[in-house]
Design a protein around this motif. Structure first.
Motif, PDB file in Angstrom:
ATOM      1  N   GLY A  18       0.829  -1.192   0.000  1.00 24.94           N
ATOM      2  CA  GLY A  18       0.000   0.000   0.000  1.00 24.94           C
ATOM      3  C   GLY A  18       0.867   1.246   0.000  1.00 24.94           C
ATOM      4  O   GLY A  18       2.094   1.176   0.133  1.00 24.94           O
ATOM      5  N   PRO A  19       0.252   2.424  -0.127  1.00 22.77           N
ATOM      6  CA  PRO A  19       1.011   3.674  -0.176  1.00 22.77           C
ATOM      7  C   PRO A  19       1.582   4.040   1.191  1.00 22.77           C
ATOM      8  O   PRO A  19       1.095   3.579   2.230  1.00 22.77           O
ATOM      9  N   LEU A  26       4.735   4.961   7.117  1.00 21.72           N
ATOM     10  CA  LEU A  26       4.538   3.516   7.111  1.00 21.72           C
ATOM     11  C   LEU A  26       3.656   3.112   5.931  1.00 21.72           C
ATOM     12  O   LEU A  26       2.771   3.866   5.515  1.00 21.72           O
ATOM     13  N   ALA A  27       3.884   1.900   5.409  1.00 23.91           N
ATOM     14  CA  ALA A  27       3.098   1.381   4.297  1.00 23.91           C
ATOM     15  C   ALA A  27       2.644  -0.039   4.606  1.00 23.91           C
ATOM     16  O   ALA A  27       3.406  -0.848   5.146  1.00 23.91           O
ATOM     17  N   ARG A  28       1.416  -0.331   4.238  1.00 30.87           N
ATOM     18  CA  ARG A  28       0.895  -1.694   4.383  1.00 30.87           C
ATOM     19  C   ARG A  28       1.625  -2.640   3.438  1.00 30.87           C
ATOM     20  O   ARG A  28       1.862  -2.304   2.282  1.00 30.87           O
ATOM     21  N   VAL A  29       1.965  -3.837   3.916  1.00 31.40           N
ATOM     22  CA  VAL A  29       2.573  -4.868   3.070  1.00 31.40           C
ATOM     23  C   VAL A  29       1.971  -6.220   3.438  1.00 31.40           C
ATOM     24  O   VAL A  29       1.614  -6.465   4.589  1.00 31.40           O
ATOM     25  N   ARG A  30       1.854  -7.097   2.423  1.00 31.55           N
ATOM     26  CA  ARG A  30       1.252  -8.417   2.650  1.00 31.55           C
ATOM     27  C   ARG A  30       2.284  -9.512   2.481  1.00 31.55           C
ATOM     28  O   ARG A  30       3.129  -9.457   1.581  1.00 31.55           O
ATOM     29  N   GLU A  31       2.191 -10.521   3.344  1.00 28.69           N
ATOM     30  CA  GLU A  31       3.180 -11.590   3.373  1.00 28.69           C
ATOM     31  C   GLU A  31       3.218 -12.334   2.039  1.00 28.69           C
ATOM     32  O   GLU A  31       2.210 -12.430   1.327  1.00 28.69           O
ATOM     33  N   PRO A  32       4.393 -12.872   1.664  1.00 29.94           N
ATOM     34  CA  PRO A  32       4.533 -13.561   0.381  1.00 29.94           C
ATOM     35  C   PRO A  32       3.968 -14.965   0.405  1.00 29.94           C
ATOM     36  O   PRO A  32       3.841 -15.593   1.460  1.00 29.94           O
ATOM     37  N   GLY A  33       3.594 -15.436  -0.793  1.00 28.22           N
ATOM     38  CA  GLY A  33       3.292 -16.845  -0.981  1.00 28.22           C
ATOM     39  C   GLY A  33       1.861 -17.256  -0.770  1.00 28.22           C
ATOM     40  O   GLY A  33       1.481 -18.368  -1.146  1.00 28.22           O
TER      41      GLY A  33
END
Length: 335
Positions: free
Chosen positions: A34-35, A40-47
């Motif tokens: 995310g922006p 801080l920016a939102r991030v989603r775990e891989p896989g």
């Protein structure tokens, strides 16, 4: 923090300093991002794709708050809405929970956040207070007013949570630049803060005002055509586009036929309609994409400032933009 200078487009080898860019910590293994908001920016775990959990990264792209949330929103006023299971709550920038659990929670807007516990809606304050209401549904504040609905229909509340305006419309939206979109019998128009219909409901679709203009449309499906009106309801840019975005500064992204570009306030193309995607301008640059090349950025004159070499690219926010070159995400930073 490792910095990598990026290659600029060959046709424009000498960028002015204000749009010079570097790569910061490329190829971080996130599935989505995310922006940046408040650093801080939102991030989603891989896989795990859509099933992946969210956390927050700092301005170097490194994870600061762990990947433990089923959903996450941007930080505002030092707080962000996150969800675990069926419950939503607010956390601060250190990850500490700063609210009770809610069944629904919206981001802070003008110092208040719309929240729901079971069937009861109210507003949550940064200080931890819940201001309860008796409405069936409420929306966040915009320009001092919040849309709410009960058995009598749609109204707007002021900051003291008193009714400032009652409306006869089937649906209403938030105020933008002093006007709010409303719907009656399937047609949309705009009202001012006194409830006066500045633009009577006569369009099939519309979006809120931005930069003094609003996108409006007539027609349905493939026959729908978009253009722009001014604050008096005058059609200042003809309804000829297949899609039309908001004016961000002096430019708006539009689709003509199958191709995207950017227009100015006279409706003239500045970025030619030669791209497979064109996004809104943010901090002077807009994402564009072309099949066979990739994603990159153009400036307000339509010049490609960053080569179309990425698999994916996101808008700039707080001087940073996420880009994906291979399997992971990196950051572009203005210098």
């Amino acid at each position: 923090m490792k910095i990598y200078r990026i290659k600029q487009p060959e046709q424009d080898p000498s960028l002015p300093p204000e749009v010079a860019l570097v790569h910061v910590a490329p190829e971080l293994p996130y599935d989505d991002v995310g922006p940046f908001c408040e650093g801080l920016a939102r991030v989603r775990e891989p896989g795990r794709m859509a099933a992946g959990r969210w956390g927050y990264a700092g301005s170097d792209g490194r994870l600061l708050l762990p990947l433990v949330y089923d959903d996450a929103s941007d930080f505002q006023n030092g707080l962000a809405v996150v969800r675990r299971g069926k419950k939503s709550f607010f956390i601060d920038t250190t990850g500490v929970q700063r609210s009770p659990d809610f069944d629904e929670a919206d981001a802070f807007r003008e110092g208040l956040a719309a929240v729901r516990q079971e069937y009861d809606w109210g507003f949550f304050t940064p200080g931890g207070e819940i201001k309860r209401t008796e409405y069936k549904e409420i929306f966040g504040f915009s320009e001092g007013l919040a849309a709410v609905t009960d058995e009598t229909g749609w109204s707007y509340l002021d900051a003291s949570l008193r009714v400032a305006l009652r409306t006869p419309y089937d649906d209403v939206w938030s105020f933008c630049e002093g006007l709010a979109m409303v719907e009656k019998a399937g047609r949309v128009g705009f009202i001012d803060k006194n409830g006066f219909a500045v633009v009577a409901p006569r369009y099939d679709d519309a979006a809120g005002f931005s930069g003094g203009l609003a996108a409006v449309a007539r027609g349905q499906g493939a026959d729908k055509r978009w253009g722009y009106i001014d604050r008096n309801g005058g059609e200042v840019i003809p309804l000829v586009f297949s899609e039309a975005g908001p004016f961000c500064g002096e430019r708006a992204a539009v689709r003509q036929g199958e191709m995207f570009g950017h227009i100015d306030r006279d409706g003239r193309f500045v970025t030619p309609a030669e791209y497979d995607f064109a996004g809104d301008f943010s901090e002077g640059l807009a994402v564009v994409a072309e099949k066979g090349r990739g994603f990159g950025y153009v400036d307000a004159d339509g010049v490609e400032r960053v080569s179309l070499e990425y698999r994916e690219a996101r808008p700039f926010r707080e001087g940073l933009a996420w880009v994906r070159r291979r399997s992971g995400w990196g950051l572009l930073k203005r210098i």
